[in-house]
Design a protein around this motif. Sequence first.
Motif, mmCIF file in Angstrom:
data_model
loop_
_atom_site.group_PDB
_atom_site.id
_atom_site.type_symbol
_atom_site.label_atom_id
_atom_site.label_comp_id
_atom_site.label_asym_id
_atom_site.label_seq_id
_atom_site.Cartn_x
_atom_site.Cartn_y
_atom_site.Cartn_z
ATOM 1 N N HIS A 1 15.312 1.360 9.181
ATOM 2 C CA HIS A 1 14.365 1.489 8.640
ATOM 3 C C HIS A 1 13.236 2.399 8.738
ATOM 4 O O HIS A 1 14.032 3.520 8.390
ATOM 5 N N ILE A 2 12.290 2.702 8.018
ATOM 6 C CA ILE A 2 11.598 3.130 7.564
ATOM 7 C C ILE A 2 9.583 3.530 7.648
ATOM 8 O O ILE A 2 9.267 2.505 7.881
ATOM 9 N N LEU A 3 9.714 5.051 8.278
ATOM 10 C CA LEU A 3 8.546 5.320 8.423
ATOM 11 C C LEU A 3 7.208 5.799 7.449
ATOM 12 O O LEU A 3 8.309 7.021 6.317
ATOM 13 N N ILE A 4 6.218 5.428 7.306
ATOM 14 C CA ILE A 4 5.712 5.070 6.166
ATOM 15 C C ILE A 4 3.815 6.215 7.169
ATOM 16 O O ILE A 4 2.687 5.218 7.521
ATOM 17 N N PRO A 5 4.499 7.376 7.529
ATOM 18 C CA PRO A 5 2.607 8.240 8.037
ATOM 19 C C PRO A 5 1.655 7.377 7.521
ATOM 20 O O PRO A 5 1.690 7.531 5.870
ATOM 21 N N THR A 6 0.407 7.350 7.493
ATOM 22 C CA THR A 6 -0.657 6.966 6.823
ATOM 23 C C THR A 6 -1.644 7.788 7.393
ATOM 24 O O THR A 6 -2.493 7.950 8.512
ATOM 25 N N ASP A 7 -3.172 8.240 6.299
ATOM 26 C CA ASP A 7 -4.371 8.429 6.856
ATOM 27 C C ASP A 7 -5.344 7.408 6.062
ATOM 28 O O ASP A 7 -6.224 7.702 6.152
ATOM 29 N N PHE A 8 -4.964 6.928 5.882
ATOM 30 C CA PHE A 8 -5.733 5.241 4.885
ATOM 31 C C PHE A 8 -6.112 5.913 3.687
ATOM 32 O O PHE A 8 -7.413 5.054 3.259
ATOM 33 N N SER A 9 -5.281 7.053 3.760
ATOM 34 C CA SER A 9 -5.883 7.081 2.001
ATOM 35 C C SER A 9 -5.090 6.388 0.561
ATOM 36 O O SER A 9 -4.554 6.281 0.882
ATOM 37 N N SER A 10 -5.845 6.367 -0.924
ATOM 38 C CA SER A 10 -4.781 5.977 -1.597
ATOM 39 C C SER A 10 -3.357 6.884 -1.576
ATOM 40 O O SER A 10 -2.583 5.943 -1.938
ATOM 41 N N ASN A 11 -3.372 7.780 -1.584
ATOM 42 C CA ASN A 11 -2.178 8.631 -1.798
ATOM 43 C C ASN A 11 -1.341 7.442 -0.768
ATOM 44 O O ASN A 11 0.230 7.632 -1.310
ATOM 45 N N SER A 12 -1.304 7.824 0.385
ATOM 46 C CA SER A 12 -0.521 7.123 1.735
ATOM 47 C C SER A 12 -0.061 5.754 1.241
ATOM 48 O O SER A 12 0.858 4.691 1.230
ATOM 49 N N TRP A 13 -1.040 5.054 0.795
ATOM 50 C CA TRP A 13 -1.107 3.340 0.014
ATOM 51 C C TRP A 13 -0.041 3.428 -1.402
ATOM 52 O O TRP A 13 1.063 2.331 -1.307
ATOM 53 N N ASN A 14 0.155 4.480 -2.056
ATOM 54 C CA ASN A 14 0.522 4.750 -2.881
ATOM 55 C C ASN A 14 2.110 4.807 -2.380
ATOM 56 O O ASN A 14 2.950 4.452 -2.934
ATOM 57 N N ALA A 15 2.499 5.498 -1.298
ATOM 58 C CA ALA A 15 4.236 6.239 -1.356
ATOM 59 C C ALA A 15 4.298 4.709 -0.585
ATOM 60 O O ALA A 15 5.170 4.345 -0.373
ATOM 61 N N LEU A 16 3.352 4.129 0.602
ATOM 62 C CA LEU A 16 3.828 2.277 1.375
ATOM 63 C C LEU A 16 4.246 1.211 -0.023
ATOM 64 O O LEU A 16 5.112 1.310 -0.069
ATOM 65 N N GLU A 17 3.545 1.044 -1.139
ATOM 66 C CA GLU A 17 3.575 0.509 -1.803
ATOM 67 C C GLU A 17 4.886 0.508 -3.026
ATOM 68 O O GLU A 17 5.662 0.246 -3.470
ATOM 69 N N TYR A 18 5.159 2.485 -3.296
ATOM 70 C CA TYR A 18 6.348 2.476 -3.994
ATOM 71 C C TYR A 18 7.928 2.218 -2.743
ATOM 72 O O TYR A 18 8.806 1.412 -3.399
ATOM 73 N N ALA A 19 7.476 2.918 -2.129
ATOM 74 C CA ALA A 19 8.863 2.242 -0.630
ATOM 75 C C ALA A 19 9.192 0.686 -0.696
ATOM 76 O O ALA A 19 10.146 0.350 -0.416
ATOM 77 N N VAL A 20 8.238 -0.410 -0.782
ATOM 78 C CA VAL A 20 8.048 -1.414 -0.677
ATOM 79 C C VAL A 20 9.108 -2.295 -2.151
ATOM 80 O O VAL A 20 9.632 -2.868 -1.942
ATOM 81 N N ASN A 21 8.597 -1.369 -3.149
ATOM 82 C CA ASN A 21 8.889 -1.859 -4.496
ATOM 83 C C ASN A 21 10.512 -1.261 -4.425
ATOM 84 O O ASN A 21 10.873 -1.769 -5.190
ATOM 85 N N MET A 22 10.604 -0.089 -4.192
ATOM 86 C CA MET A 22 12.512 0.015 -4.059
ATOM 87 C C MET A 22 12.969 -0.238 -3.383
ATOM 88 O O MET A 22 13.810 -0.956 -3.311
#
Length: 278
Positions: free
Chosen positions: A3-24
């Motif tokens: 179970h992974i939690l990704i807080p987002t403020d809809f910024s490019s930074n939070s999207w990059n975190a999501l993309e990194y986690a999905v890839n990892m």
Amino acid sequence: MKHILIPTDFSSNSWNALEYAVNMFTNERCLFYILHVDELSNSDIQSNSLMVMNSPIRKSAKENLQLLLKQISNLTSNALHQFIALEEYGNLIDLVRKTVDDKKIDLIAMGTKGASGIKASIIGSNTGNVITRIACNVLVIPENTIIKNPIKIGFPTDFNLFYTYPILNSLTEILEISNAKLEVIHVTQSKPNFSNTQVINQAYLHDYLKELFTENHSFNHILGKNVRDSILNYIEENKIEMLTMVAKNLNLFQQVFFNNSVEELSHQTSVPLLVMHE
């Protein structure tokens, strides 16, 4: 299932975190919770209301989350991954902590915007508060991080802390998922003069890594007057692609990541940081 939690403020930074986690975690069964926390004062604003006269229509958090889920569906169709959007209003830290407890979160992945220069960037206050105030592993992904699994992971330690099962389990998991080499980093101002506790802890860690990752780890003792600078230089010179530290090791953690005040939590610009909690 992780179970992974990704807080987002809809910024490019939070999207990059999501993309990194999905890839990892490509090959892992995961349930991703995408959490947006808005100010309590915005909880009664409808998506079709005007913020002020003659201003653009304000999109609701719900609409933005729906758009984000659509963007995620275009990013990946991995059958092992599920995504659930959460919308909350109030204090970010309180709501992240509540979500961690309610959803049995294993890992929080957060993006952060750094300043220029490997030794000058500052982790955002929200990310810093999550790291220091919530007892859950946190993966911090700076905005300039390249989306790829790390080949080398640095593990700074002073060997003053006993490596409990949760810490060793977190290390094992990240090494198995990434197939990376772990480089244990110890910085000292002179030739190491370990206490009995440090000798025992180092030997314990060495035996553990030798048994599980015989060819995939190393111990590195560095002479340096400044712990933080020595570690950051080692990261640069040895092309370390992820850093991991134990949150409970407060003395070393503060030397590496805090400047003159506890509010100024610093981190290099492109190397993800995994903070491990017990």
